[in-house]
Design a protein around this motif. Structure first.
Motif, PDB file in Angstrom:
ATOM      1  N   ASP A   1       3.536  12.231  -9.131  1.00  0.00           N
ATOM      2  CA  ASP A   1       4.106  11.501  -9.879  1.00  0.00           C
ATOM      3  C   ASP A   1       4.996  10.666  -9.114  1.00  0.00           C
ATOM      4  OD1 ASP A   1       4.782   9.975 -12.202  1.00  0.00           O
ATOM      5  OD2 ASP A   1       6.098  11.304 -12.850  1.00  0.00           O
ATOM      6  N   ILE A   2       4.668  10.037  -8.035  1.00  0.00           N
ATOM      7  CA  ILE A   2       5.070   9.104  -7.210  1.00  0.00           C
ATOM      8  C   ILE A   2       4.910   7.928  -7.206  1.00  0.00           C
ATOM      9  CG2 ILE A   2       5.933   8.816  -4.589  1.00  0.00           C
ATOM     10  CD1 ILE A   2       5.667  11.748  -4.089  1.00  0.00           C
ATOM     11  N   ARG A   3       5.633   6.829  -7.060  1.00  0.00           N
ATOM     12  CA  ARG A   3       5.172   5.383  -7.078  1.00  0.00           C
ATOM     13  C   ARG A   3       5.028   5.123  -5.708  1.00  0.00           C
ATOM     14  NH1 ARG A   3       5.577   7.828 -11.412  1.00  0.00           N
ATOM     15  NH2 ARG A   3       6.161   6.557 -13.123  1.00  0.00           N
ATOM     16  N   VAL A   4       3.947   4.468  -5.585  1.00  0.00           N
ATOM     17  CA  VAL A   4       3.162   3.670  -4.016  1.00  0.00           C
ATOM     18  C   VAL A   4       3.399   2.271  -4.154  1.00  0.00           C
ATOM     19  CG1 VAL A   4       1.310   3.616  -2.578  1.00  0.00           C
ATOM     20  CG2 VAL A   4       1.734   5.558  -3.497  1.00  0.00           C
ATOM     21  N   LEU A   5       4.096   1.822  -3.097  1.00  0.00           N
ATOM     22  CA  LEU A   5       4.099   0.362  -3.005  1.00  0.00           C
ATOM     23  C   LEU A   5       3.468  -0.148  -1.674  1.00  0.00           C
ATOM     24  CD1 LEU A   5       5.545  -2.497  -3.946  1.00  0.00           C
ATOM     25  CD2 LEU A   5       7.228  -2.008  -2.554  1.00  0.00           C
ATOM     26  N   ILE A   6       2.303  -0.753  -1.890  1.00  0.00           N
ATOM     27  CA  ILE A   6       1.479  -1.065  -0.674  1.00  0.00           C
ATOM     28  C   ILE A   6       1.951  -2.546  -0.539  1.00  0.00           C
ATOM     29  CG2 ILE A   6      -0.823  -1.506  -0.182  1.00  0.00           C
ATOM     30  CD1 ILE A   6      -2.013   0.794  -2.167  1.00  0.00           C
ATOM     31  N   PRO A   7       2.403  -2.637   0.687  1.00  0.00           N
ATOM     32  CA  PRO A   7       3.095  -4.146   1.045  1.00  0.00           C
ATOM     33  C   PRO A   7       2.303  -5.178   1.511  1.00  0.00           C
ATOM     34  CG  PRO A   7       3.798  -2.399   2.656  1.00  0.00           C
ATOM     35  CD  PRO A   7       2.846  -1.755   1.798  1.00  0.00           C
ATOM     36  N   PHE A   8       1.035  -4.769   1.996  1.00  0.00           N
ATOM     37  CA  PHE A   8       0.233  -5.815   2.940  1.00  0.00           C
ATOM     38  C   PHE A   8      -1.242  -5.844   2.487  1.00  0.00           C
ATOM     39  CE2 PHE A   8       4.239  -4.962   5.392  1.00  0.00           C
ATOM     40  CZ  PHE A   8       4.670  -6.252   5.434  1.00  0.00           C
ATOM     41  N   SER A   9      -1.748  -6.503   3.276  1.00  0.00           N
ATOM     42  CA  SER A   9      -3.193  -6.740   2.969  1.00  0.00           C
ATOM     43  C   SER A   9      -4.047  -5.446   3.057  1.00  0.00           C
ATOM     44  CB  SER A   9      -3.790  -7.935   3.737  1.00  0.00           C
ATOM     45  OG  SER A   9      -5.383  -8.010   4.119  1.00  0.00           O
ATOM     46  N   ILE A  10      -5.064  -5.135   2.257  1.00  0.00           N
ATOM     47  CA  ILE A  10      -5.735  -4.093   2.177  1.00  0.00           C
ATOM     48  C   ILE A  10      -7.158  -4.302   1.328  1.00  0.00           C
ATOM     49  CG2 ILE A  10      -3.966  -2.229   2.351  1.00  0.00           C
ATOM     50  CD1 ILE A  10      -4.688  -1.874  -0.572  1.00  0.00           C
ATOM     51  N   GLY A  11      -8.083  -3.718   1.718  1.00  0.00           N
ATOM     52  CA  GLY A  11      -9.452  -3.936   1.184  1.00  0.00           C
ATOM     53  C   GLY A  11      -9.709  -2.625   0.135  1.00  0.00           C
ATOM     54  N   SER A  12      -8.648  -1.972  -0.240  1.00  0.00           N
ATOM     55  CA  SER A  12      -8.952  -0.874  -1.208  1.00  0.00           C
ATOM     56  C   SER A  12      -8.862  -1.345  -2.523  1.00  0.00           C
ATOM     57  CB  SER A  12      -7.869   0.424  -1.136  1.00  0.00           C
ATOM     58  OG  SER A  12      -7.959   1.268  -2.038  1.00  0.00           O
ATOM     59  N   THR A  13      -9.596  -0.644  -3.370  1.00  0.00           N
ATOM     60  CA  THR A  13      -9.327  -0.676  -5.000  1.00  0.00           C
ATOM     61  C   THR A  13      -8.839   0.207  -5.600  1.00  0.00           C
ATOM     62  OG1 THR A  13     -11.752   0.349  -5.352  1.00  0.00           O
ATOM     63  CG2 THR A  13     -11.878  -2.013  -4.865  1.00  0.00           C
ATOM     64  N   GLU A  14      -7.738   0.871  -4.959  1.00  0.00           N
ATOM     65  CA  GLU A  14      -6.978   2.048  -5.643  1.00  0.00           C
ATOM     66  C   GLU A  14      -6.351   1.307  -6.741  1.00  0.00           C
ATOM     67  OE1 GLU A  14      -5.852   6.205  -5.875  1.00  0.00           O
ATOM     68  OE2 GLU A  14      -7.561   5.233  -5.025  1.00  0.00           O
ATOM     69  N   VAL A  15      -5.675   0.263  -6.679  1.00  0.00           N
ATOM     70  CA  VAL A  15      -4.990  -0.292  -7.490  1.00  0.00           C
ATOM     71  C   VAL A  15      -5.552  -0.432  -8.971  1.00  0.00           C
ATOM     72  CG1 VAL A  15      -5.228  -2.649  -7.473  1.00  0.00           C
ATOM     73  CG2 VAL A  15      -2.933  -2.025  -8.145  1.00  0.00           C
ATOM     74  N   TYR A  16      -6.893  -0.626  -8.732  1.00  0.00           N
ATOM     75  CA  TYR A  16      -7.716  -0.565 -10.334  1.00  0.00           C
ATOM     76  C   TYR A  16      -7.691   0.796 -10.909  1.00  0.00           C
ATOM     77  CZ  TYR A  16      -8.548  -5.376  -8.640  1.00  0.00           C
ATOM     78  OH  TYR A  16      -8.377  -6.730  -7.922  1.00  0.00           O
ATOM     79  N   ASN A  17      -7.451   1.678 -10.337  1.00  0.00           N
ATOM     80  CA  ASN A  17      -7.851   2.868 -10.995  1.00  0.00           C
ATOM     81  C   ASN A  17      -6.637   3.980 -10.848  1.00  0.00           C
ATOM     82  OD1 ASN A  17     -10.671   2.443 -10.638  1.00  0.00           O
ATOM     83  ND2 ASN A  17     -10.580   2.707  -8.479  1.00  0.00           N
ATOM     84  N   ASN A  18      -5.605   3.771 -10.287  1.00  0.00           N
ATOM     85  CA  ASN A  18      -4.232   4.474 -10.066  1.00  0.00           C
ATOM     86  C   ASN A  18      -3.308   3.842 -10.822  1.00  0.00           C
ATOM     87  OD1 ASN A  18      -2.342   6.362  -9.143  1.00  0.00           O
ATOM     88  ND2 ASN A  18      -3.527   6.870  -7.360  1.00  0.00           N
ATOM     89  N   GLY A  19      -2.360   4.338 -11.600  1.00  0.00           N
ATOM     90  CA  GLY A  19      -1.432   3.949 -12.380  1.00  0.00           C
ATOM     91  C   GLY A  19      -0.054   3.969 -11.588  1.00  0.00           C
ATOM     92  N   ASN A  20      -0.119   4.659 -10.631  1.00  0.00           N
ATOM     93  CA  ASN A  20       1.105   4.799  -9.710  1.00  0.00           C
ATOM     94  C   ASN A  20       1.001   3.872  -8.722  1.00  0.00           C
ATOM     95  OD1 ASN A  20       0.517   7.806 -11.105  1.00  0.00           O
ATOM     96  ND2 ASN A  20       2.462   8.044 -10.040  1.00  0.00           N
ATOM     97  N   VAL A  21       0.027   3.251  -8.541  1.00  0.00           N
ATOM     98  CA  VAL A  21       0.054   2.269  -7.267  1.00  0.00           C
ATOM     99  C   VAL A  21       0.525   0.850  -7.835  1.00  0.00           C
ATOM    100  CG1 VAL A  21      -1.655   0.732  -5.695  1.00  0.00           C
ATOM    101  CG2 VAL A  21      -1.687   3.362  -6.113  1.00  0.00           C
ATOM    102  N   PHE A  22       1.506   0.374  -6.864  1.00  0.00           N
ATOM    103  CA  PHE A  22       1.954  -1.223  -7.091  1.00  0.00           C
ATOM    104  C   PHE A  22       1.387  -1.862  -5.895  1.00  0.00           C
ATOM    105  CE2 PHE A  22       4.984   1.163  -9.940  1.00  0.00           C
ATOM    106  CZ  PHE A  22       5.531   0.189 -10.924  1.00  0.00           C
ATOM    107  N   GLN A  23       0.484  -2.768  -6.049  1.00  0.00           N
ATOM    108  CA  GLN A  23      -0.044  -3.468  -4.785  1.00  0.00           C
ATOM    109  C   GLN A  23       0.618  -4.982  -4.615  1.00  0.00           C
ATOM    110  OE1 GLN A  23      -4.227  -3.111  -3.775  1.00  0.00           O
ATOM    111  NE2 GLN A  23      -4.531  -5.231  -3.719  1.00  0.00           N
ATOM    112  N   VAL A  24       1.437  -5.251  -3.574  1.00  0.00           N
ATOM    113  CA  VAL A  24       1.753  -6.604  -3.499  1.00  0.00           C
ATOM    114  C   VAL A  24       0.783  -7.682  -3.107  1.00  0.00           C
ATOM    115  CG1 VAL A  24       3.339  -7.795  -2.054  1.00  0.00           C
ATOM    116  CG2 VAL A  24       3.968  -5.836  -2.669  1.00  0.00           C
TER     117      VAL A  24
END
Length: 452
Positions: free
Chosen positions: A192-215
């Protein structure tokens, strides 16, 4: 009662006795930040062990000896855990107060923090911005506990996540590399940790994982946002799209999306060519409406030619109204094109902008030099400022709302120096940053930032 008091006094005395791991002799060009990183400590750990560093005007000098403490919560040198111990270790340590609104915010940094290549140097600067944000937040009564791990491109992040401090974080900022996102996302869900992804990535994790914050917003997402805001601001104008004959251009996606939107809304526009003669070029412009010029390339050379043609045209037709709509790369061209940006009422869409003449930007640059004895790297987006904006926004949000923090627009009350953020949930997944802005160079020689 006497024994109890004596025991309490003895414990207090022991707590005030600081033991140190070793003395470190400062080498040429070393910084407090670099030494802390090399020993797995924070800058605050080093300063706490060396209170003389708080003296006004203190400077770290070659040959100085400074005390290196054991990491906090570690009374003696840490021993390597066996595989069995790692497997049986609780996923997350028990904490006295799980409500982060009532205690310090625990921040983890998992980025390449090294000086071997550009990625590492940029992320070290980003991390310095995070530390500066924590210092500013402390002055406003918000405490933080920051831990950093050097997660280079070749690192196995699963091994990093075995560190018990990792499971103790409220938010982890990182990673930089797509291949590391899934493991960190799964770890964040389990703990139950929030993840802040700060830069360019090719992952689709933000579409499936409610803990991800993608900039980061991908090109298609940004094109849609830019076209929508273009239409809102210029729907009563006459768009002129100029083909610049650049076979290497990556801006075809934007101009194609713009043309589709204009066709759908039945807005007339014209297409001309940078190589067209003066008469044919001028014929594409409306004498009755403001014209909004869009090039299909971001290159400076073609922009220079376009400005030359536009200047010649308005000299012949001084009543012609012309605005320009550009690309974020144009922010790097101000030394060459600033006068024309002003003259042609230029709008530049971007996800970041720092006005170097603003008092806040000047203060930040000065504090960065004071703290780290060097200037920020000369990238259009200053990485230290990005780190400051990200950390200040997110940590303050967690302090205000705890686990309910969504990053929505207007919830934090923070005006960014450079990098705006506002998040929206993506389906049943996580939160995606939707902030964009227009940098407007007005004919009155003013620069304004229009945030959306």
């Amino acid at each position: 009662m006497l024994l109890t008091v004596a025991a309490f006094l003895a414990e207090t005395a022991l707590a005030q006795v600081q033991t140190f791991k070793e003395l470190h002799k400062v080498k040429r060009k070393e910084t407090i930040f670099g030494i802390a990183r090399d020993y797995g400590l924070t800058v605050e750990d080093i300063i706490k062990a060396n209170p003389e560093m708080n003296a006004p005007g203190y400077e770290l000098k070659k040959g100085d000896y400074i005390r290196i403490p054991y990491p906090p919560k570690q009374a003696q040198p840490a021993q390597e855990l066996s595989s069995a111990q790692q497997m049986n270790m609780p996923t997350k340590p028990v904490v006295a107060n799980s409500d982060m609104r009532q205690r310090e915010i625990r921040v983890g940094i998992m980025l390449p923090l090294h000086d071997r290549n550009g990625d590492g140097k940029r992320m070290v600067e980003y991390y310095r911005g995070v530390l500066m944000a924590c210092d500013s937040l402390k002055a406003n009564g918000i405490s933080t506990d920051v831990r950093a791990w050097n997660v280079a491109e070749e690192s196995d992040i699963r091994q990093v996540l075995k560190d018990p401090y990792a499971a103790d974080r409220d938010v982890i900022i990182g990673p930089l590399y797509t291949k590391q996102v899934k493991a960190l996302g799964d770890f964040a869900t389990a703990n139950d940790i929030r993840v802040l992804i700060p830069f360019s990535i090719g992952s689709t994790e933000v579409y499936n994982n409610g803990n991800v914050f993608q900039v980061y917003q991908n090109g298609n997402t940004l094109n849609e946002a830019y076209v929508f805001r273009f239409f809102q601001r210029f729907k009563d104008c006459h768009p002129v799209i100029i083909d610049c004959n650049d076979s290497t251009s990556t801006k075809g996606g934007f101009t194609a999306a713009l043309r589709r939107k204009l066709d759908q809304e039945n807005i007339a526009y014209t297409i001309t060519n940078l190589r067209s003669g003066e008469a044919a070029f001028a014929k594409s412009f409306s004498a009755k409406k403001r014209n909004v010029v869009v090039l299909n390339t971001s290159r400076s050379a073609e922009l220079n030619v376009a400005f030359a043609k536009l200047n010649g045209m308005v000299m012949t037709n001084p009543k012609l109204q012309v605005s320009m709509f550009g690309y974020h790369e144009w922010l790097s061209y101000t030394r060459t094109h600033l006068d024309n940006f002003y003259k042609f009422d230029t709008y530049i869409p971007s996800t970041f902008y720092m006005n170097p003449l603003s008092p806040r930007a000047a203060r930040f640059s000065q504090k960065y030099r004071w703290n780290f004895h060097q200037d920020m790297q000369a990238y259009p987006a200053r990485f230290a400022v990005t780190g400051f904006d990200h950390a200040y926004f997110f940590i303050k949000g967690l302090h205000l709302y705890g686990k309910l923090f969504s990053g929505a627009s207007g919830t934090v009350g923070y005006t960014p120096i450079q990098t705006p953020l506002h998040f929206e949930r993506i389906g049943n997944g996580g939160m995606l940053n939707k902030a964009i802005l227009f940098v407007h160079y007005s004919p009155e020689h003013r620069i304004e930032t229009i945030n959306f």
